[in-house]
Write a protein that holds these residues in place. Structure first.
Motif, short mmCIF file in Angstrom:
data_model
loop_
_atom_site.label_atom_id
_atom_site.label_comp_id
_atom_site.label_asym_id
_atom_site.label_seq_id
_atom_site.Cartn_x
_atom_site.Cartn_y
_atom_site.Cartn_z
N VAL C 20 -48.48 -66.59 46.86
CA VAL C 20 -47.26 -66.86 47.59
C VAL C 20 -47.60 -67.76 48.75
O VAL C 20 -48.56 -67.51 49.48
CB VAL C 20 -46.64 -65.55 48.14
N ASP C 21 -46.85 -68.83 48.89
CA ASP C 21 -47.09 -69.75 49.99
C ASP C 21 -45.75 -70.07 50.63
O ASP C 21 -44.95 -70.82 50.09
CB ASP C 21 -47.77 -71.02 49.45
N VAL C 22 -45.51 -69.45 51.76
CA VAL C 22 -44.22 -69.63 52.43
C VAL C 22 -44.42 -70.54 53.62
O VAL C 22 -45.35 -70.35 54.41
CB VAL C 22 -43.66 -68.27 52.91
N LEU C 52 -46.45 -68.02 55.87
CA LEU C 52 -47.60 -67.17 55.57
C LEU C 52 -47.99 -67.33 54.12
O LEU C 52 -47.20 -67.83 53.30
CB LEU C 52 -47.32 -65.70 55.89
N GLN C 53 -49.21 -66.95 53.81
CA GLN C 53 -49.69 -67.03 52.45
C GLN C 53 -50.20 -65.66 52.01
O GLN C 53 -50.83 -64.97 52.80
CB GLN C 53 -50.84 -68.04 52.35
N VAL C 54 -49.91 -65.33 50.78
CA VAL C 54 -50.44 -64.10 50.23
C VAL C 54 -51.35 -64.48 49.07
O VAL C 54 -50.91 -65.15 48.14
CB VAL C 54 -49.31 -63.16 49.73
N ARG C 55 -52.60 -64.07 49.15
CA ARG C 55 -53.53 -64.44 48.09
C ARG C 55 -53.41 -63.49 46.93
O ARG C 55 -53.06 -62.32 47.09
CB ARG C 55 -54.96 -64.41 48.62
N ARG C 56 -53.71 -64.00 45.75
CA ARG C 56 -53.65 -63.17 44.55
C ARG C 56 -54.57 -61.95 44.71
O ARG C 56 -55.73 -62.10 45.09
CB ARG C 56 -54.08 -64.00 43.35
N THR C 84 -32.05 -70.37 54.49
CA THR C 84 -31.34 -71.55 54.97
C THR C 84 -32.29 -72.72 55.21
O THR C 84 -31.85 -73.82 55.49
CB THR C 84 -30.57 -71.24 56.26
N GLY C 85 -33.60 -72.46 55.12
CA GLY C 85 -34.52 -73.57 55.32
C GLY C 85 -35.93 -73.17 54.95
O GLY C 85 -36.23 -71.99 54.76
N GLY C 86 -36.78 -74.16 54.83
CA GLY C 86 -38.18 -73.90 54.54
C GLY C 86 -38.46 -73.88 53.07
O GLY C 86 -37.61 -74.20 52.24
N SER C 87 -39.69 -73.49 52.73
CA SER C 87 -40.07 -73.49 51.32
C SER C 87 -40.78 -72.20 50.97
O SER C 87 -41.43 -71.58 51.82
CB SER C 87 -40.96 -74.71 51.04
N ALA C 88 -40.61 -71.76 49.75
CA ALA C 88 -41.28 -70.55 49.28
C ALA C 88 -41.86 -70.83 47.91
O ALA C 88 -41.13 -70.90 46.93
CB ALA C 88 -40.28 -69.39 49.22
N MET C 89 -43.18 -71.05 47.86
CA MET C 89 -43.85 -71.32 46.59
C MET C 89 -44.38 -70.02 46.02
O MET C 89 -45.00 -69.23 46.73
CB MET C 89 -45.03 -72.27 46.80
N PHE C 90 -44.13 -69.83 44.74
CA PHE C 90 -44.69 -68.67 44.07
C PHE C 90 -45.50 -69.17 42.89
O PHE C 90 -44.95 -69.76 41.96
CB PHE C 90 -43.56 -67.74 43.60
#
Ligand SMILES: Nc1ncnc2c1ncn2[C@@H]1O[C@H](COP(=O)(O)OP(=O)(O)OP(=O)(O)O)[C@@H](O)[C@H]1O
Ligand SMILES: Nc1ncnc2c1ncn2[C@@H]1O[C@H](COP(=O)(O)OP(=O)(O)OP(=O)(O)O)[C@@H](O)[C@H]1O
Ligand code: SF4
Ligand code: SF4
Ligand SMILES: [Mg+2]
Ligand SMILES: [Mg+2]
Lengths: 332, 308, 385
Positions: C20-22, C52-56, C84-90
């Motif tokens: 997860v990379d927010v 924040l990032q959550v590692r596998r 409403t803004g930003g990015s959330a990569m999964f």
């Protein structure tokens, strides 16, 4: 002499279609002036019912209260409603868990305080207002003069709880019962309220009964701790002894199952198995037996009695050995 | 701990409760069966249903035959006499038999009106609650308009609009009154469900939106609607009677109907035979009471707060 | 960001990589006012720029006080509320660009556990249908037999008997219900589980069981957790890394051990000192940092550092004008405080705060604006020595 002496308090609820349910099953404890005692236990173990019974606030129908609640020389259970009303607030103050629902939403805070002052101390008008202002100030409410005119919803949770404490203190009660006063609050606010209570007890000599499920709160605040399980006291001791060397398997298990901020990580918690749903009735043995890792045959044949060994009161046939109890690492 | 101890604990634990697999409905039914109010309501309703269904068999005489027409003078109904325990109406027909047969009329009108109201109201409520947005706004404004008119007045106006008043105009009029209530209620509880944790949980699970509406939101919104339907049966019967009382019901002079009987008796013969108005009035009140008692105790039983 | 085909799953990223990379995630709720026409009177800045990032394979713990936006962050990440803004990569996919069916398919891989185990289970469904629902939604149900086997295996994994399948949620205790909630998430074999206050509704003695269970399942199924809770002790116990939130923003992030050993942000320090420890010796010895006042309203957050209204280390400059960025002070330890170095070195000392008392949200009459008052004391009672 003890200020409050609760002897064999028993509260049985009757509801149509169900078995009579003993929510409080022979609770005994006492409070000295200036002392803080804790009632700890899990949800449903009868903490609130105990406090409501002491205050005479249980519904008349559906609940049978027996035993003795001696406040100095009077048995509160024998008083009439009117006499009790007079006692409440004047001798005994109470603080509840949810400050919003225990304050009247349509009456300004100030009026709620002065009302009590008028009823119990006969203060009126200006004198009452000045006293109310002083009270709010003493519990750490900033700008008390303005707050007096405000309504409960205009205050934050912490401020409401302070206001409630101010009301409970209005008549300088000699005993204060606090039922989970910080459970609905954040830890930083909880710390403020606990500090306030501590200062109160030390400053005024008020006795305090602290009801909570949080062992941490008890550890820092109470002189003596009563652990409740399924309506009975299972262990009573001075806090240093209770936390340092818990002997009852339930107390021991509880201490092992809460993660501590200062404990090393990586170890699994020593959980107690099962839940209160597994309890057996006290009449057929020890209610904790189905969940107890120390249980022996006797535990399901006889009801253990609360016994005094000089250092503590303990209700258990096979308590945790002192040396095991001392070290927290051993899984329960 | 020895095995004996374990066994004993298990046995003790069993006695407390090992029901297993009782759904909420079963649970509610159990609670209903212990509630004296519910039982009273159920008995009244059951008796009424039996009476309505088997009316032709139960009625001692043919309700449409003018047995004693010859004895009637100046249109004054006759009092009780052998064979006619409650007397006759102004046409010489057996009053008891007419009362019994009239229960059918009440049942048909009550049930039909409630069913129509329920069906239309539920469609509207479901659409509103599930789609939201413009659909919701338009439908709810419409119900607001209907709700703003007093119910009996609304029913009267609708019934009066009909070219030829009859049983169906009564049913339609009474059902239109209940539509907005059902729609509003269902929409309200659907919206509450929409915000609930288990709907959120279903969405988080990746369940399709349509499935969420029909599997989670709708079934959980139904209990207040069921309660309301029971209560509406009572009010529908009352309203239908009121319309007939006012002469807006079926115009067929042969048809027996409590409201119409009450109207006639109280308006024309109250001075001579007051008890003639008593019987249909009592019947209406009793049936309405039965449904109300049942509805109220259903409400209690379905309330999750009352679950152990 | 391209919307990748999400099912079947793309090759999973290796352990240790961010799952997860927010970046700068924002969730602002409009405050609507007006009788006939809705008009937006302002925003609740529930989550206001969290990265924040959550590692596998790791457990990331998010901690903070009530109303600081933890739940909203978790829901925003999973798009259960719209950010409403930003990015959330999964796992390399931008969640915010996924549409309808793509997002629904993606949900299989990111599951959620809720705080209230009873209200998050549909009271009218048996456990069987609660657990099969997810399988059906993602076409994994197969035959009655294989599904039944899967259900029983999952129940066993969370420590419930197979007989539970026939029962309904209200027939279980709190802890058992939470196990059902966990089973429901687990059965889809997700990569990520967001657990929002998974134990705070449970009895003390049952909490430990669920915490241990979560731990065991992580090892067994290689799960990645984002655990959200207000209890610092619980979060520290289960998490590898911990992020501390205050009023919509992340103020500190560190490994669990670091955070305890060396809390850098003034808020973290205060929070840490406020958590009661069930040990009288520790309680008697500790010096508490009592914070003054309450959490300000997220509808009207203070300018500059959001903590400056309560911060005992607050300085004359920068604190009330400039919002501090999260910056890495020591490896893996990020903190959002202008004066973190000086606080750490003990160059600046905490002082009594003159409180700017801020009312809770919506408390003000009428316009909802926040009134500020300067008062001398609020809760700054001396700690027991
Ligand atoms: N008015 C009542 N009628 C019937 N049963 C009651 C009533 N009040 C409480 N009980 C039951 O008595 C038991 C003890 O309740 P009590 O409120 O004292 O628990 P508690 O220890 O205060 O728990 P909590 O931590 O949840 O506040 C519970 O099982 C509860 O269901
Ligand atoms: N749907 C919503 N509409 C408007 N405001 C909202 C909504 N959901 C949450 N908020 C507000 O956003 C802020 C953050 O809420 P959130 O629930 O994320 O806090 P939290 O950290 O999870 O707190 P808690 O510990 O109480 O669960 C709060 O002030 C809340 O009132
Ligand atoms: S009496 Fe027996 S069952 Fe009860 S706590 Fe003691 S050892 Fe355990
Ligand atoms: S930036 Fe200033 S106000 Fe904010 S935490 Fe640091 S010292 Fe305190
Ligand atoms: Mg309680
Ligand atoms: Mg939350």
């Amino acid at each position: 002499m003890a200020l409050l002496d609760v002897r064999d308090l028993r509260v049985v609820f009757h509801r149509r279609g169900t078995e009579p349910f003993p929510a409080v099953d022979g609770v005994t404890f006492s409070v000295e002036p200036g002392q803080t005692i804790g009632l700890v236990g899990e949800s449903g173990c009868g903490k609130s019912v105990t406090s409501l019974a002491i205050m005479g606030l249980l519904p008349k129908r559906g609940a049978t209260v027996t035993g003795q609640v001696m406040f100095e020389d009077t048995d509160l259970l024998k008083l009439s409603d009117r006499q009790l009303r007079d006692r409440r607030g004047r001798d005994i103050g109470m603080i509840f868990q949810d400050p919003l629902s225990s304050l009247n939403p349509v009456i300004p805070i100030g009026l709620q305080v002065t009302e009590v002052l008028q009823r119990h101390r006969g203060l009126r008008g200006k004198a009452a207002k000045t006293e109310a202002e002083g009270l709010l100030k003493s519990v750490g409410i900033p700008d008390p003069n303005r707050r007096l005119g405000e309504y409960p919803h205009q205050l934050s949770g912490g401020m409401r709880q302070r206001a409630l404490i101010a009301i409970a203190l209005a008549c300088r009660p000699r005993l204060l019962i606090a039922d989970e006063p910080t459970t609905a609050l954040d830890v930083t606010i909880q710390a403020q309220i606990l500090a306030l209570l501590r200062q109160l007890v030390e400053g005024t000599g008020t006795a305090l009964i602290m009801i909570t499920h949080d062992l941490g709160v008890v550890a820092g605040l109470c002189d003596q701790v009563n652990v409740l399980y399924a309506g009975k006291v299972v262990e009573t001791a001075d806090r240093h002894r209770l936390f340092g060397e818990p002997r009852h398997p339930y107390t021991h298990g509880l201490l092992g199952s809460v993660p501590r901020l200062d404990s090393p990580r990586g170890e699994p918690l020593a959980a107690i198995s099962g839940s209160v749903n597994d309890n057996i009735p006290w009449t057929s043995g020890c209610a904790f037996a189905p969940r107890c890792s120390n249980a022996i045959d006797q535990c399901v044949e006889q009801t253990p009695a609360l016994e005094d060994d000089g250092l503590r009161l303990l209700r258990c046939f096979n308590p945790v050995a002192p040396e095991t109890a001392a070290s927290q690492e051993v899984p329960a | 701990m020895s095995t004996r101890t374990r066994d004993k604990i298990d046995a003790l634990a069993k006695t407390s409760a090992d029901s297993g697999g009782t759904s909420l409905a079963v649970d509610a039914l159990k609670r209903l069966s212990r509630n004296p109010v519910a039982i009273t309501g159920a008995v009244i309703v059951t008796l009424f249903l039996l009476l309505a269904i088997f009316a032709p068999l139960i009625a001692p005489k043919d309700p449409y035959v003018r047995y004693l027409i010859d004895e009637i003078r100046q249109g004054t109904p006759l009092g009780g006499r052998p064979g006619f325990p409650l007397g006759t109406d102004q046409e010489g027909r057996d009053l008891l038999s007419r009362l019994i047969v009239a229960s059918r009329q009440s049942l048909i009108v009550g049930v039909m009106a409630t069913l129509i109201g329920l069906a239309v109201g539920m469609v509207m409520g479901t659409l509103s609650g599930a789609l939201g947005g413009w659909t919701d706004t338009i439908l709810m404004r419409f119900t607001d308009v209907l709700l703003s008119i007093p119910s009996l007045l609304l029913a009267i106006s609708i019934a009066a609009l009909a070219a030829k008043p009859g049983q169906w105009t009564v049913i339609v009029a009474v059902s239109i009154v209940s539509i907005p209530i059902f729609a509003r209620l269902l929409r309200g509880s659907m919206l509450a469900q929409r915000g609930s944790d288990h709907v959120l949980a279903a969405r988080a699970l990746g369940v399709k939106e349509r499935t969420i509406v029909f599997r989670h939101m709708l079934p959980n919104s139904l209990s207040p609607v069921i309660v309301l339907a029971t209560l509406t049966l009572a009010t529908s019967i009352l309203e239908a009677a009121a319309l007939s009382f006012l002469g807006l019901g079926d115009q067929d002079p042969n048809r027996a109907e409590w409201g119409a009987m009450l109207g006639e008796a109280s308006q024309r013969y109250f001075d001579v035979r007051p008890e003639m108005a008593l019987w249909p009035g009592l019947a209406i009140v009793l049936v309405a009471l039965g449904f109300t008692l049942l509805g109220e105790s259903l409400r209690e039983a379905l309330d999750p707060k009352n679950r152990r | 960001m391209t919307a990748l085909p999400v099912s079947p799953a793309p090759a999973p990223s290796p352990a240790g990589e961010p799952l997860v990379d927010v970046r700068d995630l924002k969730v602002h709720f409009p405050i609507r006012r007006g009788v006939l026409i809705d008009r937006i009177a302002g925003y609740v800045y529930a989550v206001d720029g969290v990265s924040l990032q959550v590692r596998r394979g790791e457990t990331y713990g998010l901690v903070g006080e009530s109303g600081c936006g933890k739940t909203t962050f978790g829901r925003g990440l999973l798009r259960l509320v719209e950010p409403t803004g930003g990015s959330a990569m999964f796992d390399g996919t931008e969640l915010r660009s996924l549409k309808g069916e793509q997002l629904r398919r993606m949900r299989r891989r990111m599951q959620m556990i809720f705080q209230d185990p009873l209200s998050s289970l549909d009271p009218r469904q048996s456990i069987d249908s609660i657990l099969s629902e997810g399988l059906k939604a993602h076409d994994l149900y197969g035959s009655q037999e294989t599904a039944g086997k899967k259900l029983r295996e999952t129940l066993t994994a969370v420590g419930l008997p197979a007989s539970a399948l026939r029962k309904y949620p209200h027939e279980f205790s709190g802890g058992q219900r939470q196990r059902i909630g966990i089973a429901r998430a687990l059965i889809l074999q997700p990569d990520l589980i967001v657990a929002d206050e998974p134990v705070s509704a449970l009895d003390v003695s049952v909490q430990a069981q669920v915490i241990n269970l979560l731990d065991d399942l992580q090892v067994e199924f290689g799960l990645t957790y984002l655990v959200i809770a207000h209890d610092l002790a619980v979060v520290r116990h289960i998490s590898d890394r911990v992020g501390v939130m205050y009023l919509g923003g992340l103020v500190e992030e560190a490994s669990s051990d670091d955070l305890y050993a060396d809390p850098l942000h003034p808020y973290t320090r205060a929070l840490m000192s406020a958590v009661p420890v069930p040990d009288p010796e520790v309680e008697d010895a500790r010096q508490q940092i009592l914070l003054a006042g309450d959490l300000p309203s997220p509808a009207n957050p203070p300018a500059g550092c959001r903590f400056h209204t309560r911060c005992p280390w607050k300085q004359e400059t920068r604190c009330d004008t400039e919002r501090p960025e999260l910056r890495e002070l020591t490896p893996g330890h990020r903190v959002a405080c202008h004066w973190a170095e000086d606080v750490k070195a003990g160059k600046i000392r905490p002082h009594e705060v003159s409180v700017e008392l801020v009312r809770p949200s919506g408390a003000g009459p009428g316009d909802g604006r926040v009134t500020e008052t300067v008062a001398e004391v609020a809760g700054t009672l001396p700690p027991k020595s």
